[in-house]
Design an enzyme around this catalytic site. Sequence first.
Site, PDB file in Angstrom:
ATOM      1  N   ASN A 116      -9.327  -2.384  -0.376  1.00  0.00           N
ATOM      2  CA  ASN A 116      -9.512  -1.030   0.136  1.00  0.00           C
ATOM      3  C   ASN A 116      -9.411  -1.034   1.661  1.00  0.00           C
ATOM      4  O   ASN A 116      -8.768  -0.171   2.256  1.00  0.00           O
ATOM      5  CB  ASN A 116     -10.880  -0.508  -0.319  1.00  0.00           C
ATOM      6  CG  ASN A 116     -11.018   0.976  -0.239  1.00  0.00           C
ATOM      7  OD1 ASN A 116     -10.167   1.706  -0.711  1.00  0.00           O
ATOM      8  ND2 ASN A 116     -12.105   1.427   0.356  1.00  0.00           N
ATOM      9  N   ILE A 125      -3.394   7.655   0.940  1.00  0.00           N
ATOM     10  CA  ILE A 125      -3.975   6.809  -0.101  1.00  0.00           C
ATOM     11  C   ILE A 125      -5.467   6.813   0.236  1.00  0.00           C
ATOM     12  O   ILE A 125      -5.893   6.151   1.176  1.00  0.00           O
ATOM     13  CB  ILE A 125      -3.377   5.385  -0.099  1.00  0.00           C
ATOM     14  CG1 ILE A 125      -1.879   5.430  -0.389  1.00  0.00           C
ATOM     15  CG2 ILE A 125      -4.103   4.519  -1.135  1.00  0.00           C
ATOM     16  CD1 ILE A 125      -1.177   4.081  -0.329  1.00  0.00           C
ATOM     17  N   PRO A 126      -6.265   7.602  -0.488  1.00  0.00           N
ATOM     18  CA  PRO A 126      -7.598   8.006  -0.029  1.00  0.00           C
ATOM     19  C   PRO A 126      -8.701   6.951  -0.164  1.00  0.00           C
ATOM     20  O   PRO A 126      -9.650   7.107  -0.930  1.00  0.00           O
ATOM     21  CB  PRO A 126      -7.888   9.229  -0.895  1.00  0.00           C
ATOM     22  CG  PRO A 126      -7.154   8.952  -2.162  1.00  0.00           C
ATOM     23  CD  PRO A 126      -5.892   8.245  -1.742  1.00  0.00           C
ATOM     24  N   CYS A 127      -8.608   5.905   0.629  1.00  0.00           N
ATOM     25  CA  CYS A 127      -9.630   4.861   0.601  1.00  0.00           C
ATOM     26  C   CYS A 127     -10.974   5.374   1.104  1.00  0.00           C
ATOM     27  O   CYS A 127     -12.012   4.785   0.801  1.00  0.00           O
ATOM     28  CB  CYS A 127      -9.169   3.641   1.394  1.00  0.00           C
ATOM     29  SG  CYS A 127      -8.598   3.992   3.062  1.00  0.00           S
ATOM     30  N   HIS A 128     -10.980   6.495   1.824  1.00  0.00           N
ATOM     31  CA  HIS A 128     -12.241   7.075   2.299  1.00  0.00           C
ATOM     32  C   HIS A 128     -13.083   7.609   1.148  1.00  0.00           C
ATOM     33  O   HIS A 128     -14.281   7.831   1.313  1.00  0.00           O
ATOM     34  CB  HIS A 128     -11.971   8.197   3.323  1.00  0.00           C
ATOM     35  CG  HIS A 128     -11.192   9.347   2.781  1.00  0.00           C
ATOM     36  ND1 HIS A 128      -9.810   9.313   2.676  1.00  0.00           N
ATOM     37  CD2 HIS A 128     -11.583  10.556   2.304  1.00  0.00           C
ATOM     38  CE1 HIS A 128      -9.402  10.466   2.163  1.00  0.00           C
ATOM     39  NE2 HIS A 128     -10.457  11.235   1.930  1.00  0.00           N
TER      40      HIS A 128
END
Length: 159
Positions: A116, A125-128
């Site tokens: 991540n 790419i929503p790693c948050h």
Amino acid sequence: MWTLMDSPVGELRIVEKDGAITAIEFTPYRDPDGRVRGDRADDHPVLAECVRQLRAYFDRDLKEFELPLAPEGTDFQQRVWSQLQGIAFGETASYGEIAHRLGMTNAASRAVGLANGRNPIPIVIPCHRVIGANGTLTGYAGGLERKQTLLDLEVDGLF
């Protein structure tokens, strides 16, 4: 090719290669990291479309990105990043949940966290959207303040 844009989380550098987005970078930029970026090209179609979609996202008018993406990483990292794209706008998942979606146990949570953290295309790419098992914010390559800003933007943007 690359371009810059202002955003609520600071200036972003967006990088394109062979017609696909390969990176979105937070300031301060790490130029000597070995990535090929080429020349600045604000009018490149893929870069301009990425900027348009990011602006719409920050304005809460876009919940799903439709961009050609080409993140570089190991097979495992690619699998994790693919799972991240399945976390919906305004939703979160824990590192353990991502591990389970990959057919692994909670013991793989740390490996998921490392993958991540190496996501080269944050926000899109929503790693948050990945949080600790107890609901707390944990590491974010862009810093926890940026992570909180992105999560708040999404929660406030839900209808």
